[in-house]
Motif scaffolding. Structure first.
Motif, PDB file in Angstrom:
ATOM      1  N   LEU A   1       0.824  -1.204   0.000  1.00 57.96           N
ATOM      2  CA  LEU A   1       0.000   0.000   0.000  1.00 57.96           C
ATOM      3  C   LEU A   1       0.863   1.261   0.000  1.00 57.96           C
ATOM      4  O   LEU A   1       0.570   2.228  -0.694  1.00 57.96           O
ATOM      5  N   THR A   2       1.940   1.259   0.788  1.00 59.60           N
ATOM      6  CA  THR A   2       2.882   2.372   0.830  1.00 59.60           C
ATOM      7  C   THR A   2       4.072   1.958   1.687  1.00 59.60           C
ATOM      8  O   THR A   2       4.149   0.824   2.155  1.00 59.60           O
ATOM      9  N   SER A   3       5.009   2.882   1.886  1.00 57.37           N
ATOM     10  CA  SER A   3       6.124   2.672   2.819  1.00 57.37           C
ATOM     11  C   SER A   3       6.095   3.784   3.850  1.00 57.37           C
ATOM     12  O   SER A   3       5.618   4.894   3.578  1.00 57.37           O
ATOM     13  N   LEU A   4       6.635   3.498   5.027  1.00 55.07           N
ATOM     14  CA  LEU A   4       6.660   4.466   6.118  1.00 55.07           C
ATOM     15  C   LEU A   4       8.092   4.588   6.612  1.00 55.07           C
ATOM     16  O   LEU A   4       8.737   3.584   6.916  1.00 55.07           O
ATOM     17  N   SER A   5       8.582   5.826   6.683  1.00 52.64           N
ATOM     18  CA  SER A   5       9.962   6.072   7.110  1.00 52.64           C
ATOM     19  C   SER A   5       9.983   6.950   8.345  1.00 52.64           C
ATOM     20  O   SER A   5       9.316   7.984   8.392  1.00 52.64           O
ATOM     21  N   ASP A   6      10.769   6.524   9.327  1.00 53.63           N
ATOM     22  CA  ASP A   6      11.042   7.351  10.500  1.00 53.63           C
ATOM     23  C   ASP A   6      12.361   8.076  10.235  1.00 53.63           C
ATOM     24  O   ASP A   6      13.440   7.491  10.315  1.00 53.63           O
ATOM     25  N   ASN A   7      12.264   9.368   9.900  1.00 53.39           N
ATOM     26  CA  ASN A   7      13.440  10.139   9.508  1.00 53.39           C
ATOM     27  C   ASN A   7      13.955  11.049  10.606  1.00 53.39           C
ATOM     28  O   ASN A   7      14.719  11.981  10.344  1.00 53.39           O
ATOM     29  N   GLY A   8      13.549  10.800  11.846  1.00 52.19           N
ATOM     30  CA  GLY A   8      14.042  11.613  12.955  1.00 52.19           C
ATOM     31  C   GLY A   8      15.546  11.478  13.131  1.00 52.19           C
ATOM     32  O   GLY A   8      16.239  12.443  13.462  1.00 52.19           O
TER      33      GLY A   8
END
Length: 360
Positions: A179-186
């Protein structure tokens, strides 16, 4: 006859004078500036091509099959943990949940009646236990149906940024479809490869390698505002390249860095007792570096040197000359082997103070 003899003598004198002049000219090619190598403690920077990755980057996939009914987010949007992202509507699981709920109610009624009969000793205790077990089974099936139905609501497992959404509203989604990708860019990881000799120097020279802090040079040749820390080293060398991967972590408060970005990790390497010479005191022939060393009687001799590293305007020499040698600084292109020169010696400290150098 006497006049002829006088002319011959004059010619001989002139010839002798001319030869002497040429010999002296060969012996003394001119006046040049000479210095010596300098030994000091300094540092160099090395750049390593790196791949930048999010600390957490996952694919969001459908757990159940159905039609994509709602999309609650947009590409590039920042979301919070638990936020609803998508809803998939599987009619089959809605019907299964309703069926399971009805079976639970029926099992509860059956258990109640069996208990009344058991109290009057009309049925055995085993039948009462079977009614209890039947109710437990119905409740388990209802829980499973609720899980299947709840899995049609896709929520963010952590705070992050949504990537591309390939599916549109109304699309039929298969189980496991992306469905999509999720990135934690903190915070971001920068992976870079180091050669075996550099790895050994890094691990064995603990006291001399300085801090684990590194810089990040971005694709536009600008330094990233925050420094990172070298956190870990992989356990194995790549058999094809002979390199091993290092990992540095960088804070990313402004979300400038993104997953998949490229850059160069810039590491500072301190050097103890480095022997340095100005680059302009050398010349190159067929990928080899040479310097002119002043020998006895002011005669110059070319000598091949090995360059360990480069810093602005300077070479760090590994071998070929010593700190006690005198080397030609100016006029390298004007002399050749075995030329005799006059020179003026300039202290290496004075020479280097006029060049770009970051030294301790």
């Amino acid at each position: 006859m006497k006049r002829i003899v006088m002319l011959a003598g004059l010619c001989a004198v002139l010839c002798h004078s001319s030869c002497t002049s040429k010999k002296e000219e060969k012996e003394e090619a001119g006046s040049f500036t000479v210095t010596s190598p300098m030994v000091l403690d300094t540092s160099i920077t090395k750049d390593y091509v790196s791949q930048i990755k999010s600390v957490r980057n996952i694919e969001i996939r459908a757990l159940e099959k159905g039609f994509l009914q709602n999309i609650y987010v947009d590409e590039g949007q920042t979301v919070k943990a638990g936020q609803l992202l998508f809803r998939i509507v599987p009619k089959m699981y809605e019907a299964e949940m309703q069926k399971s709920a009805a079976e639970v109610r029926a099992s509860e009624i059956e258990l109640q009646n069996t208990r009344l009969l058991a109290d009057k000793n009309v049925v055995s205790k085993n039948e009462l236990a079977m009614a209890n077990a039947k109710l437990d089974q119905a409740k388990a099936e209802l829980s499973l149906a609720k899980f299947h139905l709840s899995a049609t609501e896709i929520r963010a497992p952590f705070d992050g940024t949504i990537d591309r959404i390939p599916k549109k509203l109304g699309s039929l989604i298969d189980e496991g479809e992306l469905l999509t990708s999720l990135s934690d860019n903190g915070q971001m990881f920068a992976y870079f490869n180091v050669s075996e000799p550099e790895y050994l120097d890094y691990k064995t020279n603990v006291s001399g390698r300085g801090s684990n802090k590194v810089n990040l040079l971005l694709a536009n040749n600008q330094l990233f505002q925050s420094k990172g820390d070298v956190e870990t080293i992989e356990s194995e060398f790549d058999s094809e390249t002979g390199n091993i991967a290092f990992r540095a972590k960088f804070p990313n408060p402004d979300q400038l860095l993104k997953n998949g970005e490229t850059g160069k990790v810039r590491m500072s390497v301190p050097l103890k007792n480095a022997m340095i010479i100005p680059q302009k005191a050398t010349y190159e022939i067929q990928d080899k570096i040479y310097a002119f060393v002043i020998g006895k009687d002011n005669v110059v001799h070319s000598r091949e040197i090995t360059i360990g590293s480069k810093i602005p305007d300077l070479y760090i020499v590994s071998s070929g000359i010593s700190e006690h040698d005198k080397i030609l600084l100016e006029g390298v292109q004007k002399v050749k082997d075995d030329d005799k020169i006059e020179y003026k010696f300039v202290a290496p400290k004075e020479v280097i103070s006029q060049l770009q150098l970051k030294a301790e």
